[in-house]
Scaffold this active site. Structure first.
Site, PDB file in Angstrom:
ATOM      1  N   GLU A   2       0.903  -1.221   0.099  1.00 56.02           N
ATOM      2  CA  GLU A   2      -0.158   0.596  -0.071  1.00 56.02           C
ATOM      3  C   GLU A   2       0.812   1.644   0.054  1.00 56.02           C
ATOM      4  O   GLU A   2       0.340   1.978  -0.744  1.00 56.02           O
ATOM      5  CB  GLU A   2      -1.037  -0.553   1.175  1.00 56.02           C
ATOM      6  CG  GLU A   2      -2.157  -1.046   1.352  1.00 56.02           C
ATOM      7  CD  GLU A   2      -1.859  -2.038   1.941  1.00 56.02           C
ATOM      8  OE1 GLU A   2      -0.386  -2.930   1.897  1.00 56.02           O
ATOM      9  OE2 GLU A   2      -2.112  -3.403   1.838  1.00 56.02           O
ATOM     10  N   PHE A  21     -11.847  -6.815  14.681  1.00 54.13           N
ATOM     11  CA  PHE A  21     -10.388  -7.350  13.979  1.00 54.13           C
ATOM     12  C   PHE A  21     -10.098  -6.126  12.343  1.00 54.13           C
ATOM     13  O   PHE A  21     -11.028  -5.787  12.303  1.00 54.13           O
ATOM     14  CB  PHE A  21     -10.437  -8.480  13.082  1.00 54.13           C
ATOM     15  CG  PHE A  21      -9.682  -9.369  12.444  1.00 54.13           C
ATOM     16  CD1 PHE A  21      -8.478  -9.593  12.386  1.00 54.13           C
ATOM     17  CD2 PHE A  21     -10.058  -9.018  11.261  1.00 54.13           C
ATOM     18  CE1 PHE A  21      -7.378  -9.747  12.185  1.00 54.13           C
ATOM     19  CE2 PHE A  21      -9.269  -9.473  10.328  1.00 54.13           C
ATOM     20  CZ  PHE A  21      -8.045  -9.465  10.999  1.00 54.13           C
ATOM     21  N   GLN A  22      -8.914  -5.536  12.564  1.00 55.94           N
ATOM     22  CA  GLN A  22      -8.003  -4.552  11.984  1.00 55.94           C
ATOM     23  C   GLN A  22      -8.602  -3.380  11.505  1.00 55.94           C
ATOM     24  O   GLN A  22      -9.321  -3.133  10.587  1.00 55.94           O
ATOM     25  CB  GLN A  22      -8.654  -5.267  10.319  1.00 55.94           C
ATOM     26  CG  GLN A  22      -8.188  -6.727   9.978  1.00 55.94           C
ATOM     27  CD  GLN A  22      -7.498  -7.163   8.746  1.00 55.94           C
ATOM     28  OE1 GLN A  22      -8.224  -6.790   7.681  1.00 55.94           O
ATOM     29  NE2 GLN A  22      -6.432  -7.542   8.235  1.00 55.94           N
ATOM     30  N   MET A  62      24.309   8.431   1.475  1.00 53.77           N
ATOM     31  CA  MET A  62      24.056  10.605   2.849  1.00 53.77           C
ATOM     32  C   MET A  62      24.103   9.652   3.415  1.00 53.77           C
ATOM     33  O   MET A  62      25.598  11.686   3.857  1.00 53.77           O
ATOM     34  CB  MET A  62      22.331  10.749   1.374  1.00 53.77           C
ATOM     35  CG  MET A  62      22.528  12.131   2.361  1.00 53.77           C
ATOM     36  SD  MET A  62      23.637  13.134   1.963  1.00 53.77           S
ATOM     37  CE  MET A  62      22.706  13.818   0.059  1.00 53.77           C
ATOM     38  N   LYS A  83     -17.342  -0.441   6.009  1.00 53.07           N
ATOM     39  CA  LYS A  83     -18.391  -1.205   5.883  1.00 53.07           C
ATOM     40  C   LYS A  83     -19.449  -1.431   5.234  1.00 53.07           C
ATOM     41  O   LYS A  83     -20.079  -1.798   3.729  1.00 53.07           O
ATOM     42  CB  LYS A  83     -17.175  -3.029   5.995  1.00 53.07           C
ATOM     43  CG  LYS A  83     -17.847  -3.960   5.146  1.00 53.07           C
ATOM     44  CD  LYS A  83     -17.422  -5.032   5.555  1.00 53.07           C
ATOM     45  CE  LYS A  83     -17.812  -6.211   3.992  1.00 53.07           C
ATOM     46  NZ  LYS A  83     -17.561  -7.254   4.436  1.00 53.07           N
TER      47      LYS A  83
HETATM   48  C1  LIG Z   1      12.337   5.822   4.650  1.00 55.48           C
HETATM   49  C2  LIG Z   1      13.399   6.518   4.608  1.00 55.48           C
HETATM   50  N1  LIG Z   1      14.603   5.753   6.211  1.00 55.48           N
HETATM   51  C3  LIG Z   1      15.807   6.085   5.855  1.00 55.48           C
HETATM   52  C4  LIG Z   1      16.224   8.043   5.694  1.00 55.48           C
HETATM   53  C5  LIG Z   1      17.412   8.295   6.045  1.00 55.48           C
HETATM   54  N2  LIG Z   1      18.271   8.332   5.021  1.00 55.48           N
HETATM   55  C6  LIG Z   1      18.371   9.320   4.340  1.00 55.48           C
HETATM   56  S1  LIG Z   1      18.830   9.029   2.788  1.00 55.48           S
HETATM   57  C7  LIG Z   1      19.782   7.269   3.753  1.00 55.48           C
HETATM   58  C8  LIG Z   1      20.608   6.888   2.095  1.00 55.48           C
HETATM   59  C9  LIG Z   1      20.409   6.042   1.331  1.00 55.48           C
HETATM   60  O1  LIG Z   1      20.466   5.734   0.573  1.00 55.48           O
HETATM   61  P1  LIG Z   1      21.001   5.009  -0.577  1.00 55.48           P
HETATM   62  O2  LIG Z   1      19.630   4.835  -0.661  1.00 55.48           O
HETATM   63  O3  LIG Z   1      21.621   3.744  -0.800  1.00 55.48           O
HETATM   64  O4  LIG Z   1      21.440   5.902  -1.595  1.00 55.48           O
HETATM   65  P2  LIG Z   1      22.711   6.861  -1.577  1.00 55.48           P
HETATM   66  O5  LIG Z   1      23.059   7.651  -0.387  1.00 55.48           O
HETATM   67  O6  LIG Z   1      23.720   5.886  -1.008  1.00 55.48           O
HETATM   68  O7  LIG Z   1      22.691   6.974  -3.101  1.00 55.48           O
HETATM   69  C10 LIG Z   1      19.155   7.787   5.105  1.00 55.48           C
HETATM   70  C11 LIG Z   1      19.073   6.219   5.305  1.00 55.48           C
HETATM   71  C12 LIG Z   1      15.137   8.563   4.676  1.00 55.48           C
HETATM   72  N3  LIG Z   1      15.450   9.999   4.145  1.00 55.48           N
HETATM   73  N4  LIG Z   1      14.278   8.055   4.558  1.00 55.48           N
END
Ligand SMILES: Cc1ncc(C[n+]2csc(CCOP(=O)(O)OP(=O)(O)O)c2C)c(N)n1
Ligand SMILES: [Mg+2]
Lengths: 593, 172
Positions: A21, A83-84, A458, A133
């Site tokens: 979803e 439920f749900q 990042m 529902k």
């Molecule tokens: C759902 C979610 N969890 C954690 C983060 C924190 N976060 C920001 S960038 C990042 C790393 C992303 O890694 P990747 O997709 O491999 O991209 P890269 O930076 O390596 O290009 C994280 C964990 C986020 N923005 N969104």
């Protein structure tokens, strides 16, 4: 179930079953951004509905028009922990523009009509409807279930007013006295479809344009006045222009901390002025002090600007542009293109800049680029040439990893004729990779480019720069150095083809193979694990404090030194532009939409 | 930077009479870190609309921001910010005092008189009264009772407010 049953054989409604979803919500967002229309997502009650919370929040912070509705336990059971059952009204309150619990079938038509109106007007956003529902099953007793008129006393979004006309006049006076004016174009320009109006405004006054992450594409990156992304990972030249600006004209942007850097050093504090055009009065003055607020739809405000400018030109026969600044900016732009980095990184892998360079080579103006979140997103935002509005899709305000892939599916459904590219990090892609099955089932083609640095890159970059390389919780490799999944095998598991490349020389070929594939195709690009998205502002730093590579340090200081400051320096810099020249641009009717 | 002055404001909202509206308003205050010193809500003079009165404290900019955020809630029909100089602001307090001896009893009764309180229920052990006025007046009375060590319980209504003069804040 009753709702789905009802649309089972409906020829007018195309429903795409997703695997999760959350992904369905993001796909609806991608559809909305690519098409400019409302995105719609439907889920089952309880866990189905809680799964779209992230998408609702994402749409809320990016002001994406989204209608979400979910089933709910029968009205008699609500509040009994059936439920749900989950309290979605309570849970979605803070992350939707509005929400409804439909308790009576006779209200359903009205609620949907209102919900669509609220989601798509004013500052757009997500609206959530909870549909028990028994309400879904009940027979409506009204002759016309959908009221002809909307009656929402508390909702009258302003789009324009006479005050705007007066403020535009004042704004034009301020702009005419400016030496270093800069426009910041935000996502609001996109939401208002104000592309032609912005282009005409810019082409007349020749004011440089920088954009926020959500404003990318509202004016072509090829346009001579467009300096690129600003903010933490912005183009130096764009940040430079804003830090030197004496007048900032912000259109549909909310001055988030990621774009302003240190607020104390941001324009608006000392000798510079800020003109802020936004449809949401609550955004004006929220983060930066504003000298001239203009509460208006961006399109209508810009039309008014253009009307008044045109009138003035007719009256005075003078062209109101600031020619020396225009020349300076043009030279600045021309001198700071994107180099083709052909070398490998220190471990021999591909540098992401190379991928961006080759992507720019292969991208057609109608191609849509969707990014994930992280370094991959900043590389795209920083380097990619986006030439048309609604061909750049990314998660801005919330920065949701896992948004990109499903959003690319929604974008492709909205624009089946366009090639859709997903540029993903290896981490982000894994958040919603189950949707590969959706691609196969519905025969949707996405060009999937995974920048595999084997890290949550990042965050690792921050750890490298600010935590002495303590890579806690960001390495995606196994202890023995292996990396899973094998993205090429993953492609095969879902019935697609894939390709892994390790060398810069293979990038161009891989992109071409991907583009020419009939079906979705995954290219796994092994990039330098410790490559960084630079330049960047240190957290809390001002727009002119960059962390950057040695080789890039020099150029911006050159421009800083070259910038004429005294009246005589400015006079020396002045250029004559013939009236014909000026007017030819002004009357040019070419549009980028 | 100049320190911005913080003062009290009363925000009056005309809202649609739907379940969950108060939650949305209170949620907005909590989420954005605004200060809520009192909150009252009941039917307004108009059918289907309730009036909510919130007392808050902040700088002018903060209160402007609250006003704008409130305006964005779909079910909020109207928002008005009142200040003591252009409006009447009142609060009602129900107060239960314990009688320990004759002397305190006498003192209590005379204080009630000074503060224009009205006794609603009394017996030999306690007095329950109401006081109407601005919040400072009620605070002052309560302080005295606390010092006399007779304060048992208080229930305050929170502020209600109207603009002065014939002007009305809202729809006609
Ligand atoms: C759902 C979610 N969890 C954690 C983060 C924190 N976060 C920001 S960038 C990042 C790393 C992303 O890694 P990747 O997709 O491999 O991209 P890269 O930076 O390596 O290009 C994280 C964990 C986020 N923005 N969104
Ligand atoms: Mg990564």
């Amino acid at each position: 179930m009753p709702f789905y049953d009802e649309i089972y054989e409906d020829p007018d409604i195309r429903s795409i079953l997703m695997r999760h979803e959350q992904a369905a919500g993001h796909a609806a967002e991608g559809f909305a951004v690519a098409s400019g229309k409302l995105g719609v997502v439907m889920t089952t009650s309880g866990p189905g509905a809680t799964n779209i919370i992230t998408a609702l929040a994402n749409a809320f912070y990016d002001s994406t028009p989204l209608l979400a509705f979910s089933g709910q336990v029968p009205t008699k059971l609500i509040g009994n922990d059936a439920f749900q059952e989950a309290d979605l009204i309570g849970s979605t309150m803070a992350i939707t523009k509005h929400n409804y619990l439909a308790k009576n079938v006779n209200d359903v038509g009205r609620i949907f009509k209102e919900a669509i109106h609220i989601a798509t007007t004013g500052r757009p956003g997500p609206v959530f409807i909870d549909l028990p529902k028994d309400v879904q099953l009940a027979e409506c007793s009204l002759k016309s279930p959908i009221p002809s008129k909307i009656n929402l006393v508390g909702y009258n979004p302003v789009s324009f007013s006479n005050a705007v006309k007066r403020q535009v006049k004042i704004a034009l006076n301020i702009i005419s006295e400016a030496q270093y004016p800069v426009i910041i174009a935000g996502g609001g320009v996109l939401l208002a479809n104000a592309f032609q109006e912005l282009k005409q405004f810019v082409d007349t006054l020749r004011i440089p344009v920088v954009y926020t992450l959500k404003g990318k594409g509202v004016l072509s990156d090829d346009h001579q006045n467009v300096l690129g992304l600003i903010g933490m990972h912005g183009r130096k030249r764009a940040n430079f222009a804003v830090s030197e600006a004496d007048v900032v004209i912000a259109i549909g942007c909310r001055f988030s901390d990621r774009i302003t850097g240190d607020l104390q050093k941001f324009p608006g504090q000392q000798n510079s002025k800020i003109i802020h055009i936004d449809i949401d009065a609550a955004e004006i003055g929220k983060n930066v002090p504003v000298d001239l607020p203009i509460v208006s739809d961006a399109k209508l405000a810009l039309e008014e600007f253009n009307r008044q400018i045109q009138k003035k030109i007719k009256e005075t026969q003078e062209f109101p542009m600031n020619s020396w600044w225009y020349k300076f900016i043009k030279e600045l732009k021309e001198s700071s293109g994107i180099p083709n980095v052909t070398t490998s990184g220190k471990t021999g892998k591909i540098l992401p800049e190379k991928i961006m360079y080759e992507l720019n080579e292969i991208l057609e103006p109608d191609d849509i680029v969707v990014s994930e979140v992280g370094q991959n997103q900043m590389y795209c935002g920083h380097y990619l040439n986006i030439r048309k509005p609604r061909t750049w899709i990314t998660s801005g305000g919330l920065g949701t990893m896992g948004f990109g892939f499903p959003a690319s599916i929604g974008a492709k459904v909205a624009k089946p004729e366009s090639e859709v590219w997903l540029v993903a990090g290896d981490g982000s892609f894994q958040m919603n990779l189950a949707e590969l099955a959706t691609l196969k089932q519905h025969n949707i083609k996405i060009n999937i480019i995974i920048l595999n640095n084997q890290y949550l890159g990042m965050v690792r970059q921050w750890q490298e720069l600010f935590n002495e390389k303590r890579y806690a919780g960001t390495c995606l490799q196994c202890k023995n150095g292996e990396y899973w999944p094998d993205f090429v095998k993953l492609a095969t598991a879902y019935g697609f083809k894939g390709l892994r490349i390790n060398k810069p020389s293979e990038v161009s070929m891989a992109l071409k193979t991907c583009r020419s594939s009939k079906e979705s195709f995954i290219v796994e690009m092994m990039i330098e694990p410790e490559s960084n998205a630079l330049p960047m502002l240190p957290p809390g730093g001002a727009l002119n404090t960059f962390i950057s590579r040695k080789r890039e340090k020099k150029s911006i200081y050159d421009w800083y030194r070259r910038l004429p400051r005294s009246e005589s320096e400015i006079a020396d810099y002045k250029v004559e532009i013939s009236k014909e020249d000026a007017f030819s641009v002004y009357f040019e009717k070419e549009v980028t939409t | 930077m100049v320190m911005e002055s913080v003062s009290e404001y009363v925000i009056v909202l005309l809202v649609e009479d739907h379940p969950g509206v108060t939650m949305k308003i209170a949620g907005m205050f909590a989420r954005r870190g605004h200060n809520m010193k009192s909150f009252t809500g009941a039917q307004s003079e108009q059918k289907g609309l309730s009036k909510i009165v919130i007392k808050t404290e902040g700088t002018k900019e903060q209160v402007e921001q609250i006003q704008k955020q409130m305006n964005k809630l779909i079910e909020v029909v109207k928002v008005q910010v009142l200040q003591p100089d252009n409006s009447v602001i009142r609060e009602l307090a129900l107060i239960k005092l314990l009688i320990k001896d004759d002397l305190t009893h006498q003192k209590i009764l005379s204080m009630i008189e000074i503060y224009h309180g009205k006794v609603l229920d009394a017996n030999l052990k306690q007095v329950t009264l109401e006081i109407v006025g601005n919040s400072e007046k009620i605070d002052a009375f309560l302080d005295i009772m606390r010092n006399m060590n007779v304060l048992r319980e208080v229930s305050r209504s929170g502020n209600v407010a109207l603009l002065r003069g014939t002007e009305s804040v809202f729809l006609h």
